[in-house]
Design an enzyme around this catalytic site. Structure first.
Site, short mmCIF file in Angstrom:
data_model
loop_
_atom_site.label_atom_id
_atom_site.label_comp_id
_atom_site.label_asym_id
_atom_site.label_seq_id
_atom_site.Cartn_x
_atom_site.Cartn_y
_atom_site.Cartn_z
N HIS A 119 -2.62 9.06 1.96
CA HIS A 119 -3.62 8.93 3.03
C HIS A 119 -4.05 7.48 3.28
O HIS A 119 -4.88 7.23 4.16
CB HIS A 119 -4.86 9.77 2.72
ZN LIG Z 1 -3.53 16.86 -0.85
#
Ligand SMILES: [Zn+2]
Length: 297
Positions: A119
């Site tokens: 992320h």
């Molecule tokens: Zn995850």
């Protein structure tokens, strides 16, 4: 089979849904079960700031280094800033780099008991991911002459940072299969994205995977990174898929077989895992490494 690990991955982040104890527990179980020998363990060392700068912006790295992150930075990252946190995750990026270099040199499978921080974007960290370890490792390999790489991301969450970073890099094939209606809201387009409906079971997941893997390998990667997230598990607190432990093991076997049948070096990173019982998360990660060790024999 070599595995890469550091005790520095257990970072004090206070009371948190992210169990940083899992790294120590997986490492301990690997030794206890005889899956690996203590001599198979390679100690990770920190990625340099120059290596991190292959992906991340100087302004973001300066804020991380100096502890001058804004409230918004901390809210997006969802981790409290501390020197221990920055240092621990730098070591974790170094671990993925080390695993990638070893996989290429030995033309083998190398497991990292850490990593999969998919992320993280160039200019900010997000969702417990301060730095994008796999993206940094890919950039390091590219600087050493590797032209084609692939990323197989089977964490329950879309690999948004990774997709964004390699959006305009035709040398890197990014495949993410994830729960469609879950974090992150904005899913930058990867080379192949499969968004699964809530509650997807083993059979559908494995069928979609078997269809996707040939498309990934058709890219003819010289190295594959596999993010073997434990969070598609049916009892995960942050995931909404319904995979069983057996289903997750079959998933791992399918990925390992596809990559090994093509004779391509493979790096496996843990990525997420937030089962109600930490033991379940540890067991799922352990099963991934057992399958890798079996294939490596
Ligand atoms: Zn995850």
């Amino acid at each position: 089979m070599k595995i890469v690990y550091s005790a520095r991955y257990q970072i004090d982040i206070g009371l948190h849904v992210f169990p940083t104890t899992k790294y120590r527990l997986v490492h301990a179980r690997l030794i206890e079960t005889g899956t690996i020998q203590p001599s198979d363990v390679v100690e990770a060392t920190p990625a340099s700031w120059d290596e991190l700068a292959l992906v991340h912006t100087p302004a973001y790295l300066a804020r991380m280094r100096d502890g001058t992150m804004s409230d918004e930075d901390v809210a997006q990252l969802e981790l409290p800033w501390s020197q221990e946190m920055v240092d621990g995750f730098r070591v974790m990026v170094g671990g993925t780099i080390l695993a990638a270099r070893a996989a290429i040199e030995q033309r083998a499978i190398v497991c990292h008991v850490g990593g999969g921080l998919h992320h993280a974007f160039p200019n900010h960290g997000e969702g417990f991911c301060p730095f994008n370890d796999v993206a940094v490792a890919v950039r390091v390999l590219q600087s050493r002459g590797i032209e084609r790489a692939a990323i197989i991301d089977l964490d329950v969450h879309h690999g948004n940072g990774t997709a964004f970073i390699f959006e305009s890099d035709p040398g890197v094939f990014t495949f993410s299969m994830h729960q469609q209606h879950n974090y992150p809201m904005w899913k930058p387009r990867g080379s192949l994205d499969i968004g699964l409906p809530d509650g997807t079971h083993d059979a559908t997941f494995l069928r979609e995977l078997e269809r996707a893997l040939p498309q990934v390998m058709a890219h003819r990667p010289e190295c594959v990174f596999y993010l073997a997230g434990a969070d598609p598990y049916e009892d995960d607190q942050l995931g909404g898929l319904r995979l069983t432990k057996e289903g997750l093991r079959a998933r791992d076997r399918a990925v390992i077989r596809a990559v090994r049948d093509a004779g391509v070096p493979l790096v496996i990173a843990l990525a997420g895992g937030y089962a109600r019982r930490v033991d379940d998360t540890v067991a799922i990660h352990l099963a991934t490494m057992e399958e890798a060790a079996r294939a490596a024999r």
